[in-house]
Write an enzyme that holds these catalytic residues in place. Structure first.
Site, mmCIF file in Angstrom:
data_model
loop_
_atom_site.group_PDB
_atom_site.id
_atom_site.type_symbol
_atom_site.label_atom_id
_atom_site.label_comp_id
_atom_site.label_asym_id
_atom_site.label_seq_id
_atom_site.Cartn_x
_atom_site.Cartn_y
_atom_site.Cartn_z
ATOM 1 N N CYS A 54 0.832 -1.213 0.000
ATOM 2 C CA CYS A 54 0.000 0.000 0.000
ATOM 3 C C CYS A 54 0.869 1.267 0.000
ATOM 4 C CB CYS A 54 -0.905 -0.061 1.228
ATOM 5 S SG CYS A 54 -1.756 1.463 1.634
ATOM 6 N N CYS B 54 0.105 3.857 2.645
ATOM 7 C CA CYS B 54 0.523 3.392 3.977
ATOM 8 C C CYS B 54 1.977 3.782 4.231
ATOM 9 C CB CYS B 54 0.374 1.877 4.090
ATOM 10 S SG CYS B 54 -1.324 1.291 3.937
#
Length: 101
Positions: free
Chosen positions: A29, A32
């Protein structure tokens, strides 16, 4: 930062007397990875405990808290989720949205 797992979540988050900000994230991600240094700054500057749940390794925690998108940040107080932010934000916005300012 605290590495959170299914095994230690109850003790480290739900049983904590202090607020804990939980970052639900995954290796794949990009947002993230963008928010990770922001969380490190928040932890250092505000003295807030920050824990990270790798959702690929602990999908049951993701399901338990209804996490549908990553990153999802959940602020726990007295063992209860009280605020949630979905997606990466600049530090100033994140602090304001979580009511940490």
């Amino acid at each position: 930062m605290i590495t959170l797992t299914t095994e230690n979540f109850t003790e480290r988050v739900l049983g904590s007397e202090e607020p804990v900000l939980v970052d639900f994230w995954a290796e794949w991600c990009p947002p993230c990875r963008m928010v990770a240094p922001v969380l490190a700054e928040i932890e250092t500057e505000l003295g807030l405990a920050v824990g990270k749940v790798n959702t690929d390794e602990h999908p049951e925690l993701m399901a338990r808290y209804g996490v549908m998108s990553l990153p999802t940040l959940v602020l726990f107080e007295n063992g209860e989720p009280v605020k949630q932010v979905v997606g990466a934000r600049p530090k100033r916005m994140l602090v304001a949205e979580l009511g940490l300012a």
